[in-house]
Design a protein around this motif. Structure first.
Motif, PDB file in Angstrom:
ATOM      1  N   PRO A   1     -45.314 -23.484  -0.637  1.00 39.96           N
ATOM      2  CA  PRO A   1     -45.033 -22.732  -1.862  1.00 39.96           C
ATOM      3  C   PRO A   1     -43.659 -23.096  -2.432  1.00 39.96           C
ATOM      4  CG  PRO A   1     -45.804 -21.275  -0.125  1.00 39.96           C
ATOM      5  CD  PRO A   1     -45.539 -22.603   0.510  1.00 39.96           C
ATOM      6  N   LEU A   2     -43.648 -23.452  -3.695  1.00 38.53           N
ATOM      7  CA  LEU A   2     -42.433 -23.827  -4.416  1.00 38.53           C
ATOM      8  C   LEU A   2     -42.284 -22.866  -5.589  1.00 38.53           C
ATOM      9  CD1 LEU A   2     -40.126 -25.904  -5.058  1.00 38.53           C
ATOM     10  CD2 LEU A   2     -41.829 -27.144  -6.412  1.00 38.53           C
ATOM     11  N   VAL A   3     -41.135 -22.180  -5.658  1.00 37.33           N
ATOM     12  CA  VAL A   3     -40.890 -21.214  -6.724  1.00 37.33           C
ATOM     13  C   VAL A   3     -39.630 -21.619  -7.477  1.00 37.33           C
ATOM     14  CG1 VAL A   3     -40.569 -18.781  -7.311  1.00 37.33           C
ATOM     15  CG2 VAL A   3     -41.886 -19.399  -5.261  1.00 37.33           C
ATOM     16  N   LEU A   4     -39.790 -21.884  -8.761  1.00 40.01           N
ATOM     17  CA  LEU A   4     -38.656 -22.225  -9.616  1.00 40.01           C
ATOM     18  C   LEU A   4     -38.220 -20.967 -10.346  1.00 40.01           C
ATOM     19  CD1 LEU A   4     -40.833 -24.815  -9.727  1.00 40.01           C
ATOM     20  CD2 LEU A   4     -38.815 -25.778 -10.809  1.00 40.01           C
ATOM     21  N   VAL A   5     -36.928 -20.667 -10.279  1.00 37.05           N
ATOM     22  CA  VAL A   5     -36.382 -19.471 -10.924  1.00 37.05           C
ATOM     23  C   VAL A   5     -35.426 -19.930 -12.019  1.00 37.05           C
ATOM     24  CG1 VAL A   5     -35.129 -17.303 -10.597  1.00 37.05           C
ATOM     25  CG2 VAL A   5     -36.580 -18.192  -8.750  1.00 37.05           C
ATOM     26  N   ALA A   6     -35.674 -19.469 -13.257  1.00 33.78           N
ATOM     27  CA  ALA A   6     -34.860 -19.891 -14.395  1.00 33.78           C
ATOM     28  C   ALA A   6     -34.846 -18.808 -15.454  1.00 33.78           C
ATOM     29  CB  ALA A   6     -35.423 -21.181 -14.987  1.00 33.78           C
ATOM     30  N   ASN A   7     -33.874 -18.902 -16.351  1.00 39.14           N
ATOM     31  CA  ASN A   7     -33.825 -17.936 -17.447  1.00 39.14           C
ATOM     32  C   ASN A   7     -34.447 -18.503 -18.721  1.00 39.14           C
ATOM     33  OD1 ASN A   7     -31.848 -19.639 -18.487  1.00 39.14           O
ATOM     34  ND2 ASN A   7     -30.169 -18.346 -17.758  1.00 39.14           N
ATOM     35  N   GLN A   8     -35.230 -19.552 -18.562  1.00 42.70           N
ATOM     36  CA  GLN A   8     -35.960 -20.143 -19.680  1.00 42.70           C
ATOM     37  C   GLN A   8     -37.355 -20.537 -19.203  1.00 42.70           C
ATOM     38  OE1 GLN A   8     -33.955 -23.747 -20.817  1.00 42.70           O
ATOM     39  NE2 GLN A   8     -33.481 -24.242 -18.706  1.00 42.70           N
ATOM     40  N   PHE A   9     -38.242 -20.756 -20.152  1.00 44.66           N
ATOM     41  CA  PHE A   9     -39.587 -21.195 -19.803  1.00 44.66           C
ATOM     42  C   PHE A   9     -39.524 -22.600 -19.213  1.00 44.66           C
ATOM     43  CE2 PHE A   9     -43.393 -23.614 -20.891  1.00 44.66           C
ATOM     44  CZ  PHE A   9     -44.346 -22.858 -20.222  1.00 44.66           C
ATOM     45  N   LEU A  10     -40.273 -22.826 -18.135  1.00 44.42           N
ATOM     46  CA  LEU A  10     -40.321 -24.141 -17.499  1.00 44.42           C
ATOM     47  C   LEU A  10     -41.748 -24.675 -17.531  1.00 44.42           C
ATOM     48  CD1 LEU A  10     -38.180 -23.495 -14.292  1.00 44.42           C
ATOM     49  CD2 LEU A  10     -37.484 -24.763 -16.327  1.00 44.42           C
ATOM     50  N   GLN A  11     -41.871 -25.921 -17.885  1.00 47.94           N
ATOM     51  CA  GLN A  11     -43.166 -26.602 -17.840  1.00 47.94           C
ATOM     52  C   GLN A  11     -43.271 -27.271 -16.467  1.00 47.94           C
ATOM     53  OE1 GLN A  11     -45.381 -26.611 -20.513  1.00 47.94           O
ATOM     54  NE2 GLN A  11     -46.846 -27.510 -19.114  1.00 47.94           N
ATOM     55  N   THR A  12     -44.298 -26.920 -15.705  1.00 50.40           N
ATOM     56  CA  THR A  12     -44.504 -27.516 -14.389  1.00 50.40           C
ATOM     57  C   THR A  12     -45.904 -28.107 -14.315  1.00 50.40           C
ATOM     58  OG1 THR A  12     -45.317 -25.451 -13.442  1.00 50.40           O
ATOM     59  CG2 THR A  12     -42.951 -25.871 -13.260  1.00 50.40           C
ATOM     60  N   PRO A  13     -46.102 -29.026 -13.389  1.00 49.43           N
ATOM     61  CA  PRO A  13     -47.455 -29.569 -13.236  1.00 49.43           C
ATOM     62  C   PRO A  13     -48.412 -28.485 -12.737  1.00 49.43           C
ATOM     63  CG  PRO A  13     -45.894 -30.637 -11.724  1.00 49.43           C
ATOM     64  CD  PRO A  13     -45.148 -29.607 -12.482  1.00 49.43           C
ATOM     65  N   PRO A  14     -49.677 -28.587 -13.099  1.00 52.95           N
ATOM     66  CA  PRO A  14     -50.635 -27.599 -12.594  1.00 52.95           C
ATOM     67  C   PRO A  14     -50.794 -27.767 -11.088  1.00 52.95           C
ATOM     68  CG  PRO A  14     -51.757 -29.337 -13.825  1.00 52.95           C
ATOM     69  CD  PRO A  14     -50.293 -29.586 -13.956  1.00 52.95           C
ATOM     70  N   SER A  15     -50.556 -26.694 -10.360  1.00 51.06           N
ATOM     71  CA  SER A  15     -50.671 -26.715  -8.903  1.00 51.06           C
ATOM     72  C   SER A  15     -50.713 -25.290  -8.394  1.00 51.06           C
ATOM     73  CB  SER A  15     -49.480 -27.437  -8.273  1.00 51.06           C
ATOM     74  OG  SER A  15     -49.484 -27.269  -6.870  1.00 51.06           O
ATOM     75  N   ARG A  16     -51.550 -25.054  -7.411  1.00 50.30           N
ATOM     76  CA  ARG A  16     -51.581 -23.701  -6.832  1.00 50.30           C
ATOM     77  C   ARG A  16     -50.371 -23.445  -5.932  1.00 50.30           C
ATOM     78  NH1 ARG A  16     -54.671 -23.386  -1.681  1.00 50.30           N
ATOM     79  NH2 ARG A  16     -54.997 -25.533  -1.003  1.00 50.30           N
ATOM     80  N   HIS A  17     -49.582 -24.501  -5.659  1.00 50.89           N
ATOM     81  CA  HIS A  17     -48.415 -24.364  -4.781  1.00 50.89           C
ATOM     82  C   HIS A  17     -47.116 -24.180  -5.554  1.00 50.89           C
ATOM     83  CE1 HIS A  17     -51.128 -25.535  -1.631  1.00 50.89           C
ATOM     84  NE2 HIS A  17     -51.414 -26.654  -2.282  1.00 50.89           N
ATOM     85  N   ILE A  18     -47.164 -24.342  -6.880  1.00 47.55           N
ATOM     86  CA  ILE A  18     -45.957 -24.281  -7.696  1.00 47.55           C
ATOM     87  C   ILE A  18     -46.031 -23.089  -8.642  1.00 47.55           C
ATOM     88  CG2 ILE A  18     -44.551 -25.497  -9.409  1.00 47.55           C
ATOM     89  CD1 ILE A  18     -45.810 -28.134  -8.315  1.00 47.55           C
ATOM     90  N   SER A  19     -44.981 -22.278  -8.621  1.00 51.06           N
ATOM     91  CA  SER A  19     -44.922 -21.147  -9.546  1.00 51.06           C
ATOM     92  C   SER A  19     -43.513 -21.036 -10.122  1.00 51.06           C
ATOM     93  CB  SER A  19     -45.315 -19.848  -8.846  1.00 51.06           C
ATOM     94  OG  SER A  19     -44.416 -19.562  -7.793  1.00 51.06           O
ATOM     95  N   CYS A  20     -43.412 -20.288 -11.203  1.00 52.29           N
ATOM     96  CA  CYS A  20     -42.128 -20.078 -11.875  1.00 52.29           C
ATOM     97  C   CYS A  20     -41.878 -18.590 -12.039  1.00 52.29           C
ATOM     98  CB  CYS A  20     -42.127 -20.726 -13.252  1.00 52.29           C
ATOM     99  SG  CYS A  20     -42.297 -22.498 -13.238  1.00 52.29           S
ATOM    100  N   VAL A  21     -40.622 -18.231 -11.966  1.00 51.76           N
ATOM    101  CA  VAL A  21     -40.186 -16.876 -12.270  1.00 51.76           C
ATOM    102  C   VAL A  21     -39.153 -17.007 -13.378  1.00 51.76           C
ATOM    103  CG1 VAL A  21     -38.987 -14.825 -11.421  1.00 51.76           C
ATOM    104  CG2 VAL A  21     -40.562 -16.060  -9.907  1.00 51.76           C
ATOM    105  N   GLN A  22     -39.460 -16.408 -14.523  1.00 47.15           N
ATOM    106  CA  GLN A  22     -38.506 -16.421 -15.624  1.00 47.15           C
ATOM    107  C   GLN A  22     -37.756 -15.102 -15.616  1.00 47.15           C
ATOM    108  OE1 GLN A  22     -40.136 -17.408 -19.454  1.00 47.15           O
ATOM    109  NE2 GLN A  22     -38.164 -17.206 -20.483  1.00 47.15           N
ATOM    110  N   VAL A  23     -36.421 -15.198 -15.561  1.00 48.21           N
ATOM    111  CA  VAL A  23     -35.565 -14.014 -15.530  1.00 48.21           C
ATOM    112  C   VAL A  23     -34.841 -13.896 -16.868  1.00 48.21           C
ATOM    113  CG1 VAL A  23     -35.261 -14.098 -13.017  1.00 48.21           C
ATOM    114  CG2 VAL A  23     -33.630 -15.293 -14.498  1.00 48.21           C
ATOM    115  N   PRO A  24     -34.321 -12.721 -17.185  1.00 41.56           N
ATOM    116  CA  PRO A  24     -33.573 -12.566 -18.436  1.00 41.56           C
ATOM    117  C   PRO A  24     -32.297 -13.416 -18.429  1.00 41.56           C
ATOM    118  CG  PRO A  24     -34.122 -10.424 -17.473  1.00 41.56           C
ATOM    119  CD  PRO A  24     -34.461 -11.461 -16.462  1.00 41.56           C
ATOM    120  N   GLN A  25     -31.788 -13.705 -19.626  1.00 40.68           N
ATOM    121  CA  GLN A  25     -30.513 -14.399 -19.757  1.00 40.68           C
ATOM    122  C   GLN A  25     -29.424 -13.529 -19.145  1.00 40.68           C
ATOM    123  OE1 GLN A  25     -29.817 -17.419 -21.281  1.00 40.68           O
ATOM    124  NE2 GLN A  25     -31.937 -17.815 -21.787  1.00 40.68           N
ATOM    125  N   GLY A  26     -28.402 -14.160 -18.623  1.00 40.60           N
ATOM    126  CA  GLY A  26     -27.271 -13.409 -18.094  1.00 40.60           C
ATOM    127  C   GLY A  26     -26.633 -14.114 -16.924  1.00 40.60           C
TER     128      GLY A  26
END
Length: 154
Positions: free
Chosen positions: A28-53
């Protein structure tokens, strides 16, 4: 065990290494950012978008990571916090932060920050080199291999 990425400042080349590794090893790979991220389609990759700050993404990673996880970051204070939770931190340049070395790295970072605030120009980091990408990939592979051995041990 998961890999967490401080994704706002993570170089594209490192993200691509991580995407391939997550799919190859079903980690499992989780990318955390305060902006939208484009990632390859994969059931192992997810993103968490947090507020700016300030430090919002860092705080989210600290809140969610657990002992044994790997955090990809060049942010030394974030690395210090995750190491205190018994996770490991790996810089995009291939430097592994552990309990044994994180306090020295934090002290050096604070010293350089003091120099910068007093007007001394220290310059920014150099561009990511091929050898640094290779060092990162090698450290990541070692962590993934250790993880695989731990998961297969009864």
């Amino acid at each position: 065990m998961r890999i967490w990425v401080d994704a706002d400042a993570c170089p594209v080349a490192i993200k691509e290494i991580l995407y391939r590794a997550a799919d190859r090893t079903a980690t499992p790979l989780v990318l955390v950012a305060n902006q939208f991220l484009q990632t390859p389609p994969s059931r192992h990759i997810s993103c968490v978008q947090v507020p700016q700050g300030f430090d919002v993404a860092d705080n989210e990673i600290v809140r969610r990571c657990e002992a044994g996880d790997l955090v990809i970051t060049s942010d030394i204070p974030l690395a210090d916090e995750v190491v205190s939770k018994d996770a490991l931190a790996l810089s995009p340049r291939g430097e592994l932060f552990t309990r044994e070395n994180i306090k020295a790295r934090l002290n050096m970072r604070d010293f350089l920050d003091t120099l910068r605030s007093s007007g001394i120009q220290s310059g920014g980091p150099s561009a990511l080199s091929a050898s640094e990408k290779q060092a990162f990939a090698n450290r990541l592979d070692r962590w993934l291999s250790q993880r695989a051995r731990q998961c297969s041990t009864p």
